[in-house]
Design an enzyme around this catalytic site. Structure first.
Site, short mmCIF file in Angstrom:
data_model
loop_
_atom_site.label_atom_id
_atom_site.label_comp_id
_atom_site.label_asym_id
_atom_site.label_seq_id
_atom_site.Cartn_x
_atom_site.Cartn_y
_atom_site.Cartn_z
N ASP A 89 0.81 -1.15 0.14
CA ASP A 89 0.07 -0.10 0.23
C ASP A 89 0.74 1.20 -0.03
OD1 ASP A 89 1.00 -0.36 2.58
OD2 ASP A 89 -1.12 -0.73 3.49
N ASP A 137 -7.79 -2.40 14.01
CA ASP A 137 -9.14 -2.69 13.66
C ASP A 137 -9.28 -3.73 12.88
OD1 ASP A 137 -8.00 -1.57 11.38
OD2 ASP A 137 -9.30 -0.07 11.10
N HIS A 182 -7.36 -4.26 10.05
CA HIS A 182 -7.16 -4.40 8.61
C HIS A 182 -5.79 -4.99 8.24
CE1 HIS A 182 -5.01 -0.29 9.63
NE2 HIS A 182 -4.07 -1.07 9.00
N GLU A 211 -9.55 -1.25 5.19
CA GLU A 211 -10.31 -1.05 6.54
C GLU A 211 -11.68 -2.11 6.51
OE1 GLU A 211 -8.88 0.42 8.32
OE2 GLU A 211 -8.06 2.42 7.99
C1 GLP Z 1 -0.50 0.02 8.85
C2 GLP Z 1 -0.18 -0.50 7.43
C3 GLP Z 1 -0.41 -2.02 7.37
C4 GLP Z 1 0.11 -2.61 8.84
C5 GLP Z 1 -0.70 -2.04 9.65
C6 GLP Z 1 -0.23 -2.36 11.37
O1 GLP Z 1 -1.43 1.10 8.81
N1 GLP Z 1 -0.87 0.02 6.17
O2 GLP Z 1 0.16 -2.64 6.45
O3 GLP Z 1 0.05 -3.88 8.84
O4 GLP Z 1 -1.06 -0.41 9.74
O5 GLP Z 1 0.88 -1.48 11.65
P1 GLP Z 1 2.17 -1.76 12.74
O6 GLP Z 1 2.98 -3.10 12.01
O7 GLP Z 1 3.13 -0.77 12.84
O8 GLP Z 1 1.39 -2.18 13.96
#
Ligand code: GLP
Length: 262
Positions: A67, A136, A138, A143
């Site tokens: 992304d 959440d 995702h 989302e």
């Molecule tokens: C972000 C990314 C995701 C990631 C998630 C968790 O928004 N777009 O790909 O897996 O949130 O983030 P983190 O690994 O920093 O907890």
């Protein structure tokens, strides 16, 4: 169902997944990796970087990030273009032209999803997709409410995600409102999925994704549909799993002909 592996530390998770990637690359030097951003995959990248320093060659590996933010200049340190370059391409010695990130520039954004899908298909598809999970539920930036059939497209971020990601910016107001993300349908096409989660803050999302009903309200529950998904969690992230003892048992009794992850 996904194989659940409970590890003692993030470092152990990184070593386990890096080992599997090394085995994949030994079989297929130009393997296609699905790259995640955020804190979660960092132990994997660190463990791989150590192996690269010890002689592992990843220069033929190809990659697709999950992304990108829409409207954040590519040169911004928190654009996923910058993050992938800094945390993955450089330390792992990847070839920059072989690593792709969705195009989040507003000009041409209407076609950016389709262009990205075409590029993934032209590569032959993702061999191993790394995933984190949002609080959440995702994955990527899919989302709650995202279709299980969705392909790469623009998604509006929830307030929760923007709050979670505000730590990378000076304030939540600087976190872009829109993202472009591989869809759940895109992610499900990868040949193997490896979802990582660490810390108590992820326990609820992990339990809902693995043991709750398949639901667009928990986008990560889509991994229940994948025939080769592995979930690597620490004790805290695993703490709300009802079938935890079964997962531990299944891993302890893992047949030798059934390799970890691959
Ligand atoms: C972000 C990314 C995701 C990631 C998630 C968790 O928004 N777009 O790909 O897996 O949130 O983030 P983190 O690994 O920093 O907890």
């Amino acid at each position: 169902m996904a194989e659940v592996i409970v590890v003692g530390s993030r470092k152990a998770a990184g070593a386990l997944v890096a080992e599997a990637i090394e085995r994949l690359v030994a079989q297929q030097p130009d393997a296609v990796l699905g790259l995640a951003t955020g804190d979660t995959p960092l132990p994997v990248y660190r463990a791989l970087a150590e192996r690269v320093r010890a002689g592992l060659d990843l220069s033929e590996v190809r990659g697709f990030a999950l992304d990108e933010y829409v409207g954040l200049p590519v040169s911004h340190p928190e654009s996923y273009h910058s993050v992938i370059e800094r945390e993955v391409v450089v330390p792992l010695g990847l070839t920059p032209g072989s690593i792709h990130v969705p195009d989040g520039r507003p000009l041409g954004i209407e076609t950016a999803g389709e262009r990205y899908e075409d590029a993934i298909l032209a590569s032959g598809g993702v061999d191993l997709q790394l995933l984190g999970i949002g609080t959440d539920g995702h994955i990527g930036f899919n989302e709650p409410g995202s279709s299980f059939a969705s392909l790469t497209r623009v998604k509006t971020l929830t307030r929760q995600t923007r709050d979670d990601n505000a730590r990378f910016f000076d304030s939540v107001d600087e976190v872009p409102v829109h993202s472009i993300t591989q869809g759940l349908g895109t992610i499900l096409r990868a040949r193997r999925l490896v979802l990582l989660a660490f810390g108590a803050g992820k326990a609820h999302a992990v339990a809902a994704a693995l043991e709750g009903p398949l639901s667009a309200s928990v986008p990560a529950s889509a991994i229940q549909l994948h025939p080769r998904a592995t979930v690597v969690v620490d004790e805290e992230a695993a703490s709300r799993l009802t079938e935890l003892e079964y997962y531990r048992d299944a891993f302890a009794q893992k047949p030798i002909w059934d390799p970890v992850i691959l």
